[in-house]
Design an enzyme around this catalytic site. Structure first.
Site, PDB file in Angstrom:
ATOM      1  N   GLU A   1       0.817  -1.210   0.000  1.00 35.19           N
ATOM      2  CA  GLU A   1       0.000   0.000   0.000  1.00 35.19           C
ATOM      3  C   GLU A   1       0.854   1.264   0.000  1.00 35.19           C
ATOM      4  O   GLU A   1       0.516   2.253  -0.659  1.00 35.19           O
ATOM      5  CB  GLU A   1      -0.941   0.001   1.211  1.00 35.19           C
ATOM      6  CG  GLU A   1      -2.065  -1.014   1.144  1.00 35.19           C
ATOM      7  CD  GLU A   1      -1.674  -2.407   1.567  1.00 35.19           C
ATOM      8  OE1 GLU A   1      -2.542  -3.303   1.535  1.00 35.19           O
ATOM      9  OE2 GLU A   1      -0.491  -2.614   1.929  1.00 35.19           O
TER      10      GLU A   1
ATOM     11  N   HIS B   1     -10.990  -6.375   9.709  1.00 39.57           N
ATOM     12  CA  HIS B   1     -11.608  -6.157   8.400  1.00 39.57           C
ATOM     13  C   HIS B   1     -13.027  -5.596   8.507  1.00 39.57           C
ATOM     14  O   HIS B   1     -13.795  -5.709   7.551  1.00 39.57           O
ATOM     15  CB  HIS B   1     -11.672  -7.476   7.607  1.00 39.57           C
ATOM     16  CG  HIS B   1     -10.351  -8.081   7.278  1.00 39.57           C
ATOM     17  ND1 HIS B   1      -9.611  -8.777   8.207  1.00 39.57           N
ATOM     18  CD2 HIS B   1      -9.628  -8.083   6.135  1.00 39.57           C
ATOM     19  CE1 HIS B   1      -8.492  -9.205   7.649  1.00 39.57           C
ATOM     20  NE2 HIS B   1      -8.478  -8.797   6.384  1.00 39.57           N
TER      21      HIS B   1
END
Length: 338
Positions: free
Chosen positions: A64, A133
């Site tokens: 990322e 998540h």
């Protein structure tokens, strides 16, 4: 003769918005993990790879920091990148790029360097994906100056606000809720499907939407909490209680005027959020009203949010910590007893 309205799921509305902007502006491109052939794990880039190819829809390694940094550099050179951070929960590994670069370079350059980029990311729980998540983390981004932060709640808003975000010369964090994408492998909900015009259109970033008018209490929510508030409002109406429901849609800029005008009409406020309760959106909205419309209130402000615990994997525990229609209904009924 009334024409039939075209219905799209949230993910198709998002992908259509991006496709229209890629057709209109060759500087728009997409990068991230699984955004290519797969179409994004939550369908936000579905069909784009087939239409635009690997040069404009770039599948990246699992890094990322690298691909968000690449997007920042491209934006500084005049491109309009759309980078997908697969889950908002993963922001910690690339926060330096987001906050020390994406958010600050326009300011630190005295406005000479613009960063017209969109960081899209999936938020929300409700489908048992556990603590790493399932967060929304709205306030984590809204707290940091230099970025616009939006979170649309309907397919119509997803398309219009995505087009606005791509065209904006400021960095925009665009948070989409997984449950509102309308994906087949998730529990289907009516709110994930809605009327979406075929043509390109824009919606303002920073304008809340009064999705239900009422005179007895104002309920402020965002994304799934807006839809839960509408469910609660239907039940309240059966009891003769008319709730006004505001969908924030945007955290930065925050539409303070719409909130204050509503509270001046209803004199009561409930704020509901899927983020954590402490230091979050509920506190910010409550503070705005306390500062600018305190004497309009006839009862204390009520806040509903996730308690300060990680999101549980267990379905019963997850349902317990995330506010739902029943909790909102009960909060309003209790408030009206004040």
């Amino acid at each position: 003769m009334e024409t039939t309205k075209r219905l799209l799921t949230g993910n198709k509305a998002m992908a259509e918005a991006i496709a229209l902007e890629m057709e209109r502006d060759p500087n728009v491109f997409v990068l991230g993990e699984d955004v290519g052939i797969y179409g994004g794990i939550f369908g936000s880039t579905e069909g784009l790879f087939k239409k635009f190819g690997a040069e404009r829809v770039l599948d990246t390694p699992i890094s990322e920091t690298a691909f968000i940094g690449a997007a920042i550099g491209a934006a500084a050179e005049g491109m309009r990148p759309i980078a997908e951070l697969m889950f908002v929960d993963f922001h910690g590994v690339c926060m330096d790029q987001i906050y020390n670069h994406m958010a600050k370079i326009p300011y630190m350059s005295g406005g000479n360097v613009k960063l017209p980029m969109v960081l899209i990311t999936a938020v929300g729980g409700g489908y048992n994906d556990a603590a790493q998540h399932s967060q929304t983390l709205y306030a984590s981004f809204a707290h940091l100056p230099g970025m616009k932060v939006v979170a649309p709640s309907t397919p119509y808003d997803l398309k219009g606000m995505m087009i606005s975000a791509i065209r904006d010369d400021n960095p925009v964090v665009f948070m989409f809720h997984k449950s509102l994408q309308g994906l087949g492998w998730m529990d289907p909900i009516d709110a994930s499907i809605g009327h979406v015009p075929e043509e390109a259109y824009t919606l303002p970033l920073g304008k809340a939407n009064v999705v239900r008018e009422g005179a007895d209490v104002t309920i402020v929510g965002i994304q799934m909490m807006t839809h839960y508030a509408l469910e609660a409002a239907e039940r309240l109406a059966e009891q003769g209680i008319q709730a006004e429901v505001i969908d924030l849609r945007s955290l930065v800029p925050l539409d303070k005027d719409t909130i204050i005008q509503s509270v001046k009409k209803t004199h009561r406020l409930v704020v509901v959020d899927e983020d954590y309760r402490s230091y979050g959106m509920t506190a910010e909205v409550a503070a705005v009203v306390a500062e600018e419309a305190l004497y309009e209130l006839e009862a204390p402000i009520r806040r509903l949010a996730v308690p300060d615990v990680p999101i549980p994997y267990s379905r019963p525990l997850e349902k317990f910590v995330i506010p739902g229609p029943q909790a909102i209904y009960e909060a309003v009924v209790d408030l009206l007893k004040e």
